[in-house]
Design a protein around this motif. Structure first.
Motif, PDB file in Angstrom:
ATOM      1  N   LEU A   4       0.859  -1.177   0.000  1.00 26.38           N
ATOM      2  CA  LEU A   4       0.000   0.000   0.000  1.00 26.38           C
ATOM      3  C   LEU A   4       0.893   1.224   0.000  1.00 26.38           C
ATOM      4  CD1 LEU A   4      -1.378  -2.218   2.244  1.00 26.38           C
ATOM      5  CD2 LEU A   4      -3.250  -0.671   1.766  1.00 26.38           C
ATOM      6  N   ARG A   6       1.004   5.618  -0.343  1.00 24.99           N
ATOM      7  CA  ARG A   6       0.383   6.928  -0.496  1.00 24.99           C
ATOM      8  C   ARG A   6       1.037   7.581  -1.700  1.00 24.99           C
ATOM      9  NH1 ARG A   6       1.365  12.158   1.511  1.00 24.99           N
ATOM     10  NH2 ARG A   6      -0.527  13.391   1.805  1.00 24.99           N
ATOM     11  N   TYR A  13      -5.478  10.012  -0.952  1.00 23.62           N
ATOM     12  CA  TYR A  13      -4.640   8.893  -0.580  1.00 23.62           C
ATOM     13  C   TYR A  13      -4.918   7.761  -1.563  1.00 23.62           C
ATOM     14  CZ  TYR A  13      -4.469  11.579   3.729  1.00 23.62           C
ATOM     15  OH  TYR A  13      -4.321  12.587   4.641  1.00 23.62           O
ATOM     16  N   TYR A  15      -3.901   3.886  -2.911  1.00 25.38           N
ATOM     17  CA  TYR A  15      -3.285   2.654  -2.437  1.00 25.38           C
ATOM     18  C   TYR A  15      -3.400   1.572  -3.502  1.00 25.38           C
ATOM     19  CZ  TYR A  15      -3.771   5.060   2.001  1.00 25.38           C
ATOM     20  OH  TYR A  15      -3.704   5.993   2.997  1.00 25.38           O
ATOM     21  N   PHE A  87      -7.390  -2.745   6.552  1.00 25.84           N
ATOM     22  CA  PHE A  87      -6.242  -2.027   7.092  1.00 25.84           C
ATOM     23  C   PHE A  87      -6.725  -0.714   7.694  1.00 25.84           C
ATOM     24  CE2 PHE A  87      -6.614  -0.694   2.690  1.00 25.84           C
ATOM     25  CZ  PHE A  87      -6.352   0.668   2.699  1.00 25.84           C
ATOM     26  N   ILE A  89      -5.723   3.442   8.609  1.00 22.86           N
ATOM     27  CA  ILE A  89      -4.846   4.565   8.310  1.00 22.86           C
ATOM     28  C   ILE A  89      -5.089   5.663   9.342  1.00 22.86           C
ATOM     29  CG2 ILE A  89      -4.728   4.077   5.841  1.00 22.86           C
ATOM     30  CD1 ILE A  89      -6.703   6.327   5.362  1.00 22.86           C
ATOM     31  N   GLU A  99      -0.274   7.132   8.116  1.00 21.62           N
ATOM     32  CA  GLU A  99       0.269   5.861   8.588  1.00 21.62           C
ATOM     33  C   GLU A  99      -0.658   4.726   8.166  1.00 21.62           C
ATOM     34  OE1 GLU A  99       1.475   5.740  12.753  1.00 21.62           O
ATOM     35  OE2 GLU A  99       1.183   7.913  12.799  1.00 21.62           O
ATOM     36  N   ILE A 100      -0.077   3.588   7.826  1.00 20.83           N
ATOM     37  CA  ILE A 100      -0.836   2.397   7.453  1.00 20.83           C
ATOM     38  C   ILE A 100      -0.529   1.324   8.483  1.00 20.83           C
ATOM     39  CG2 ILE A 100      -1.266   0.686   5.660  1.00 20.83           C
ATOM     40  CD1 ILE A 100      -0.004   2.740   3.701  1.00 20.83           C
ATOM     41  N   ILE A 103      -2.719  -4.398   9.067  1.00 20.97           N
ATOM     42  CA  ILE A 103      -3.129  -4.974   7.788  1.00 20.97           C
ATOM     43  C   ILE A 103      -3.491  -6.447   7.979  1.00 20.97           C
ATOM     44  CG2 ILE A 103      -2.405  -5.489   5.436  1.00 20.97           C
ATOM     45  CD1 ILE A 103      -0.388  -3.188   5.711  1.00 20.97           C
TER      46      ILE A 103
END
Length: 215
Positions: A4, A6, A13, A15, A87, A89, A99-100, A103
């Motif tokens: 993923l 950005r 955003y 992905y 996930f 964010i 931030e990710i 997941i």
């Protein structure tokens, strides 16, 4: 794990989710849908979603700074398997990329699909209309809405927003493995990019992201 990234400015955003590591040889995504929570924040939304043989791409906009959002994607494949991808964010406005975290990817149903309840997926997963003159109506585009779950979907409402209209052959109930079709048109009332959606609600729900450009 998923890939993923950005890819754009703070307000968009984008992905890319690589599905090749999860799917069997010759298997590919044929329908998908996505949701973002908390739904109480209408500014954070999936504006576009696409899929091909390699994976799924989605674009989100909006969101409040330092707030956590959970994105869930349902993907159906040509081998009639259903996957759930989830996930989280955390957005940081213009200061830094989102931030990710957290997941997860899981197969929730095989061809039988027992025990997963009613689940709707879309083919295609979103619609983007070409440039259309203000006050004019675009050519129609269609979307198939599929019940990829194990229980019958009972529909309560199908509601559009933005400069979009639709017709549907839905009958109120959609049995597992069955589908209905939305025929959608775009009639812009102003120039520039226009976003909208069609929300399909019942004992489960799904949102079809829509966009177009008025000229």
């Amino acid at each position: 794990m998923m890939e993923l990234h950005r890819k754009d400015a703070a307000v968009v955003y984008a992905y890319v989710i690589d599905m090749r590591r999860y799917l069997d040889e010759g298997e590919f995504v044929t329908a998908a849908s996505g949701t973002v929570t908390p739904v109480s924040d209408p500014e954070m939304a999936i504006r576009r979603m696409e899929y091909d043989a390699d994976g799924i791409a989605l674009w989100l906009t909006g969101g409040q700074d330092e707030l956590r959002y959970t994105v869930e994607i349902i993907a159906r494949t040509n081998m009639r398997r259903t996957w759930r991808l989830r996930f989280a964010i955390i957005t940081h406005g213009d200061a830094a990329p989102a931030e990710i975290i957290d997941i997860t990817v899981e197969q929730i149903a095989d061809a039988v699909g027992a025990g997963v309840g009613p689940i709707l997926a879309l083919a295609p997963a979103s619609l983007t209309f070409p440039a259309t003159a203000v006050g004019e109506t675009s050519a129609a585009r269609t979307v198939d809405v599929l019940n990829v779950g194990s229980d019958t979907v009972s529909l309560r409402s199908i509601a559009p927003s933005g400069a979009f209209s639709f017709k549907s052959n839905a009958q109120g109930r959609v049995a597992p493995g069955e589908s209905f079709t939305l025929t959608v048109r775009f009639t812009p009332t102003r120039t520039g990019t226009v976003y909208g959606s069609i929300v399909i609600d019942g004992n489960t729900s799904v949102t079809l992201p829509l966009s177009g450009r008025g000229t």
